[in-house]
Scaffold this motif. Structure first.
Motif, mmCIF file in Angstrom:
data_model
loop_
_atom_site.group_PDB
_atom_site.id
_atom_site.type_symbol
_atom_site.label_atom_id
_atom_site.label_comp_id
_atom_site.label_asym_id
_atom_site.label_seq_id
_atom_site.Cartn_x
_atom_site.Cartn_y
_atom_site.Cartn_z
ATOM 1 N N ALA A 72 0.814 -1.218 0.000
ATOM 2 C CA ALA A 72 0.000 0.000 0.000
ATOM 3 C C ALA A 72 0.847 1.268 0.000
ATOM 4 N N ASP A 73 2.092 1.145 0.434
ATOM 5 C CA ASP A 73 2.995 2.305 0.496
ATOM 6 C C ASP A 73 3.683 2.468 -0.852
ATOM 7 N N LYS A 74 3.072 3.246 -1.735
ATOM 8 C CA LYS A 74 3.554 3.354 -3.116
ATOM 9 C C LYS A 74 4.953 3.959 -3.205
ATOM 10 N N GLY A 75 5.329 4.769 -2.248
ATOM 11 C CA GLY A 75 6.663 5.374 -2.303
ATOM 12 C C GLY A 75 7.692 4.637 -1.463
#
Length: 204
Positions: A72-75
């Motif tokens: 979920a943490d795209k970065g």
């Protein structure tokens, strides 16, 4: 093979220390020192079970939620490192810990209840009086072992790329492995209650 620098060294050191402590406790109690295969089997059953269930709890409480958060943490850094280096090693100990737990448990049922035959095993499997609690625990453990080898491991091989699979097959494999793992997590709670309850009484 320094015990503080390698896993193998730590296992060997721990086993030697346990044997030394066992000999000292036996001598302190005034008993004759000797090899007791049933006691060794029970000890191995406990160690195997801690390894198996400990990793089951790690997967359900730490790795699966952690990988979901990483996805979920795209970065963020993602979960590739876990999938490549941690998960395969954890699954190796997990699946063989399951086998070792089941085998040592079956041996203990065969010989560990004061019988020279398989009477204890039969009574537990048939859920007869005096063996019902351990029998229920054994059946739960058997279902869990089945889930490990029939649902979790074959699907994890697809997820981790150990065997070829399409993206759709990997998605289906994640769902099956995840559900089987969660079922095992749920079953482990009453299973552990039954294992401890046979000798020490149920908590209610």
């Amino acid at each position: 093979m320094h015990p503080l620098n390698t896993v193998k060294g730590a296992i060997v050191a721990g086993a030697i220390l346990a044997v030394v402590i066992g000999i000292l406790l036996t001598a302190w109690s005034g008993l004759a020192t000797g090899i007791h295969p049933i006691r060794i089997d029970r000890w191995l059953h406990i160690i195997s079970g801690v390894t198996w269930i400990g990793l089951l709890y790690y997967f359900n409480l730490v790795q699966t939620p952690g990988l979901a958060a990483a996805a979920a943490d795209k970065g963020g850094p993602g979960g590739a490192g876990i999938s490549k280096y941690i998960a395969p090693r954890a699954l190796l100990w997990f699946r063989w810990g399951a086998v070792a737990t089941w085998v040592t448990g079956a041996l203990y049922l065969f010989y560990g209840y004061g019988f020279d035959s398989h009477i204890g095993f039969e009574r537990a499997i048939m859920l007869q009086a005096g063996f019902r609690t351990i029998g229920v625990g054994a059946w739960l453990g058997t279902i869990m072992l089945f889930n490990v080898w029939v649902f979790i491991w074959p699907n994890q091989k697809k997820i981790l790329g150990i065997v070829p699979a399409t993206d759709d097959e990997k998605a289906a494999a994640r769902k099956i492995a995840g559900r089987a793992s969660r079922i095992n997590f749920i079953l482990s709670i009453p299973m552990l209650m039954c294992m401890g309850g046979q000798s020490h009484g149920l908590p209610f």
